[in-house]
Scaffold this active site. Sequence first.
Site, PDB file in Angstrom:
ATOM      1  CD  GLU A  39      -2.374   1.496   2.420  1.00 31.70           C
ATOM      2  OE1 GLU A  39      -2.799  -0.124   3.126  1.00 31.70           O
ATOM      3  OE2 GLU A  39      -2.812   2.652   3.079  1.00 31.70           O
ATOM      4  NE  ARG A  43      -0.157   8.111   4.930  1.00 28.81           N
ATOM      5  CZ  ARG A  43       0.366   7.884   6.238  1.00 28.81           C
ATOM      6  NH1 ARG A  43       1.197   8.265   6.528  1.00 28.81           N
ATOM      7  NH2 ARG A  43      -0.581   7.048   5.858  1.00 28.81           N
ATOM      8  CB  THR A  67      -2.383   8.578   2.591  1.00 27.61           C
ATOM      9  OG1 THR A  67      -1.550   7.202   3.012  1.00 27.61           O
ATOM     10  CG2 THR A  67      -3.146   9.161   3.014  1.00 27.61           C
ATOM     11  CE  LYS A 127      -6.178   2.642   6.966  1.00 33.31           C
ATOM     12  NZ  LYS A 127      -5.462   2.867   6.197  1.00 33.31           N
TER      13      LYS A 127
END
Length: 203
Positions: A39, A43, A67, A127
């Site tokens: 993953e 960012r 994200t 999640k």
Amino acid sequence: MTASLLDRVPVIPVVVVDDVEHAVPLALALVAGGLPVIELTLRTPVALAAIERIADQVPEILLGAGTVVAPEHAKDAAAAGAQFLVSPGSTPTLLQAMTDTGLPHLPGVATASEVLAALEAGYTELKFFPAEAAGGAPYLKSMHAPIAAARFCPTGGINPDNAASYLALKNVGCVGGSWITPADVLAARDWDRVTELATAASQ
Ligand code: 3PG
């Protein structure tokens, strides 16, 4: 299809890439350690370029973008070659944007009401974020009795010491965490160390 995301590996490495040159060797190091899933978080300015490189050069890894916090992130990550998407939270707009990509995705939730809203929207694989700060394994265990239909990948504050307490829960398929790819290890380009950490996490 998200069900398969929770059942592939016990730990999904959550990775922050600061240098695009790190993307391919770190992905190969994860594969070598028995964790063929990544993953890659959106960012840093190089995140999309890193996804493109891994998509091109490491086809054996299941490549996710994390994200995802804005609709354009979902679109951009899909265009870069991401194969799944992960968001830390859920809004109707974000869920629609992720759905529009056609990619499997794990929306983030942290409360019973958010889990129920996600179930209403058709999701059973989620999640749980931020796992430790939101209440940890006991909190998630408490969620199982009333909301047995939901399964989770807890992420946020998980490490080798507490991962097993989550993985023992009936409603947890895998956990996610950044401890397999620490910033100092990546900065040192210590790919053997990444493989060691991945090997330990995969067992
Ligand atoms: C995430 O995006 O899932 C988290 O930032 C990962 O949390 P961790 O760094 O505490 O593992």
